[in-house]
Design an enzyme around this catalytic site. Structure first.
Site, PDB file in Angstrom:
ATOM      1  N   TYR A 172       0.841  -1.196   0.000  1.00 43.29           N
ATOM      2  CA  TYR A 172       0.000   0.000   0.000  1.00 43.29           C
ATOM      3  C   TYR A 172       0.886   1.259   0.000  1.00 43.29           C
ATOM      4  CZ  TYR A 172      -3.950  -3.130   0.874  1.00 43.29           C
ATOM      5  OH  TYR A 172      -4.901  -4.115   0.773  1.00 43.29           O
ATOM      6  N   GLY A 318      -5.439 -14.069  11.444  1.00 41.25           N
ATOM      7  CA  GLY A 318      -6.524 -13.432  10.708  1.00 41.25           C
ATOM      8  C   GLY A 318      -7.529 -14.426  10.175  1.00 41.25           C
ATOM      9  N   ARG A 319      -7.080 -15.275   9.270  1.00 41.91           N
ATOM     10  CA  ARG A 319      -8.010 -16.209   8.632  1.00 41.91           C
ATOM     11  C   ARG A 319      -8.453 -17.328   9.576  1.00 41.91           C
ATOM     12  NH1 ARG A 319      -4.896 -13.778   4.880  1.00 41.91           N
ATOM     13  NH2 ARG A 319      -6.123 -12.787   3.256  1.00 41.91           N
ATOM     14  N   CYS A 361     -16.456 -17.622   3.875  1.00 38.37           N
ATOM     15  CA  CYS A 361     -15.484 -18.634   4.299  1.00 38.37           C
ATOM     16  C   CYS A 361     -16.035 -20.005   3.959  1.00 38.37           C
ATOM     17  CB  CYS A 361     -15.218 -18.530   5.797  1.00 38.37           C
ATOM     18  SG  CYS A 361     -14.051 -19.784   6.421  1.00 38.37           S
ATOM     19  N   GLU A 411     -26.020 -41.732   3.201  1.00 35.50           N
ATOM     20  CA  GLU A 411     -24.959 -41.608   2.198  1.00 35.50           C
ATOM     21  C   GLU A 411     -24.810 -42.957   1.498  1.00 35.50           C
ATOM     22  OE1 GLU A 411     -22.058 -41.314  -0.325  1.00 35.50           O
ATOM     23  OE2 GLU A 411     -22.875 -39.496   0.631  1.00 35.50           O
ATOM     24  N   GLN A 419     -17.049 -35.614  -2.695  1.00 39.61           N
ATOM     25  CA  GLN A 419     -15.885 -35.265  -3.510  1.00 39.61           C
ATOM     26  C   GLN A 419     -14.874 -34.429  -2.741  1.00 39.61           C
ATOM     27  OE1 GLN A 419     -17.905 -33.413  -6.751  1.00 39.61           O
ATOM     28  NE2 GLN A 419     -18.780 -35.336  -7.486  1.00 39.61           N
ATOM     29  N   LYS A 429      -2.896 -30.063  -0.187  1.00 37.72           N
ATOM     30  CA  LYS A 429      -4.304 -29.862   0.142  1.00 37.72           C
ATOM     31  C   LYS A 429      -4.801 -30.789   1.253  1.00 37.72           C
ATOM     32  CE  LYS A 429      -7.196 -28.545  -2.957  1.00 37.72           C
ATOM     33  NZ  LYS A 429      -8.136 -28.476  -4.102  1.00 37.72           N
TER      34      LYS A 429
END
Length: 641
Positions: A172, A318-319, A361, A411, A419, A429
């Site tokens: 910034y 933060g997240r 989120c 299910e 998935q 991941k």
């Protein structure tokens, strides 16, 4: 369990009750005039209720032309004070303290979000993301912005904030002046380090003259801009000592600037946890004021360990606070398995901002809805049957159970997650699995009955007589009419990822979108010879720039062959025939992986709608989408019953 995490520490005269800080993140929840909305206030209140020691708000623009996003907060005029005083009064009902981060976006803006004017910068170099040519600031304009910062800080104090954070990082305006990456000036604001720091020194002096010595003023800056020609830790060590000497009360050590090639400001799942901690640790050795560290720290024990090691004084999550605003309270109670951990997907918190929307989120569908949610028990509990144990069905079950309904989930497969389970298999991941584990545990505690290996039929619904049926059957892989597609060497991406089938050493992946490219990376890391065939000009075209950049690095490292503007025309017993502008050719293959998208699996929904008067369809069964959409759909469906 924790030695330092829940001990207090002062910043100037303000005592923060614990070491967990919500770091500033743009939410886009305010009014366009910079005033606070009920949505914005409730979003922060959820974190105060959750036990965070310090909440640092998103960027408060110092002028109407300083905004980097359309719906961020601002304190550039006195009329804005009242709405933000309502925010601070709300937070002060709890133990948390709240600081206002103040900033000018500089070149990291665009005319359509900052009052219709051309962005400004030290030099006329466009932002890699926004790409709008900025105008070089004149010295009188710089002097006015200095005054704007001081006035904004004073209004923050008048609005009841416990302190301010000056944003001098992430590319910034202040960061632009400090860095030769953007600052090419030859006047008193450019060149040597002292000249490049003149702007921030004048801003600090102006702020302090208006708020007084006892009001906390901290600064956030990028220790390493992680960009060619940008500042790195060697210069940031000098900055830290100067900032402390001038009188800043705390240093918030971050990293990065805007751009797809930068892992600093946006740290996706491809980036390791706590990867910038050593920057803060070095700086902490040089100063006697509190130091904050951030970036992919989402486990309370990890945070406490960093404090024990003396790496920092405060830990920014933060997240992590988006994923679970109650993280501190859960950690303090020792209930770590109930924490809904951030998975680093960036789909809602960054992906939405990139298209100008308010943040969401993936794992926390209540984010941004706090001001309007009603968790009170239903006056007349219903019998709810849910078909499908993917993310949409699981979230629908959780929400319906919270409302007090009797919920049964069926299910047809042998596991929950749908998935989303296979989505955790590609490189970097693995944390996606934490969401499925978390919600499965929640459903158990809520008393939801789960049946695996059971398919929902009209007969089952007739026998169970539910008041409501929620169909969350997701999508099924597309299987186009390619000659030979039914041969034994052809497998779906999901089967290849889950290890349901053994793959050969020479693999052709048909489809170069997110699923195909991630599957290719997964197989290439097993040291297979992999080729991606994609009809579009580029692969990964459905991914955001940051995740695409990181995935492409893996594909290059493992030498995955990429053939774009090419299609598969036939599958042979030992290969595929492809076609592009060069004509046709045959590629050898032991395995052909089909990753050509999904289509809604809505046959059950159509069948049930004919025999039941309250059928709700969510997620991929309605329209091909992603887990974030499915989770949000499921949550809203369950909560609305």
């Amino acid at each position: 369990m924790f030695t330092k995490l829940f001990t207090p520490k002062k910043i100037n005269q303000c005592e923060i009750p614990n070491r967990l800080a919500v770091t500033a993140m743009v939410a886009n929840y305010c009014n366009e005039d910079g005033t606070a909305t009920d949505r914005y206030i409730a979003y922060h209140e959820a974190k105060a209720k959750g036990g965070w020691g310090l909440i640092i708000t998103e960027d408060y623009a110092v002028s109407e032309h300083a905004m980097g996003y359309q719906f961020i907060a601002g304190l550039w005029n006195d009329d804005q004070i009242a709405s933000h005083k309502k925010l601070t009064d709300t937070i002060h009902q709890y133990d948390s303290k709240i600081f206002a981060q103040i900033y000018h976006a500089g070149r990291q803006s665009a005319s359509f979000v900052n009052g219709g004017v051309q962005p400004v910068a030290p030099s006329a170099i466009p932002c890699p993301w926004l790409r709008q040519l900025p105008r070089e600031l004149t010295i009188p304009e710089i002097e006015q912005i200095v005054e704007d910062f001081g006035d904004c800080a004073l209004r923050a104090k008048q609005a009841g904030f416990d302190g301010i954070e000056v944003h001098a990082g992430h590319g910034y305006l202040i960061a632009e002046f400090m860095s030769t990456y953007v600052n090419k000036r030859t006047d008193k604001y450019g060149g040597c380090l002292d000249n490049r720091l003149r702007f921030i020194k004048e801003i600090y002096t102006n702020i302090r003259s208006k708020v007084g010595d006892d009001f906390p003023v901290m600064i956030r800056f990028s220790a390493d801009e992680v960009v060619q020609g940008g500042r790195d830790i060697s210069e940031s060590r000098v900055l830290a000592k100067l900032f402390a000497e001038w009188g800043f009360d705390a240093l918030h050590v971050s990293s990065g600037a805007y751009g797809d090639h930068n892992k600093g400001i946006v740290s996706p799942m491809y980036v390791s946890h706590a990867w910038t901690v050593d920057f803060a640790a070095e700086i902490k050795q040089l100063v006697d004021i509190p130091v904050f560290t951030v970036n992919r720290i989402n486990d309370p024990r990890m945070a406490d360990g960093l404090l024990d090691m003396g790496k920092a004084d405060f830990i920014g999550m933060g997240r992590g606070s988006l994923a679970d605003p109650d993280l501190p309270n859960k950690a303090k109670a020792g209930d770590l398995t109930s924490i809904r951990y951030c998975i680093g997907c960036m789909q809602g918190c960054v992906g939405k901002l990139l298209v100008g929307e308010a943040i969401t989120c993936l794992v926390n569908p209540s984010l941004g809805q706090e001001y309007q949610l009603d968790y009170s028990k239903a006056t007349t509990p219903k019998k709810v049957l849910i078909a499908g144990g993917g993310p949409g069905g699981l979230e629908a079950a959780r929400a319906a159970a919270i409302k007090g309904h009797e919920v049964t989930l069926y299910e047809q497969g042998s596991f929950l997650g749908g998935q989303f389970k296979s989505a955790a298999y590609p490189p970097c991941k693995g944390e996606l699995a934490t969401y499925t584990n978390w919600i499965t545990s929640e459903l158990d505690q809520l008393g939801v009955t789960i049946h695996l290996n059971r398919q929902v039929t009209k007969e089952l619904v007739a026998a169970e007589k539910p008041d409501t049926v929620i169909v969350a059957t997701g999508g099924t892989p597309c299987k186009p009419a390619i000659k030979g597609i039914d041969k034994a060497l052809v497998v779906t991406a999901e089967d290849a990822l889950l290890g349901n089938v053994a793959t050969g050493d020479q693999i052709v992946v048909a489809g170069g979108g997110e699923v195909g490219s991630e599957t290719a990376a997964h197989l290439a890391m097993q040291q297979r010879d992999v080729t991606i065939i994609e009809m579009l000009p580029k692969i990964c075209s459905d991914l955001d720039g940051v995740n695409k950049f990181n995935l492409m690095k893996i594909l290059r490292e493992y030498e995955v062959n990429q053939m774009t503007q090419t299609k598969v025309v036939e599958i042979l017993d030992d290969g595929v025939i492809i076609e592009n502008s060069q004509g046709q050719q045959t590629l050898p293959a032991d395995t052909v992986v089909i990753a050509l998208g999904y289509r809604p699996n809505n046959q059950l929904a159509e069948a049930l709608s004919a025999v039941h008067n309250h059928v709700i369809v969510v997620g991929g069964a309605v329209k091909t989408s992603n887990a974030m959409v499915a989770i949000n759909d499921g949550f809203n469906a369950g909560l609305s019953l």
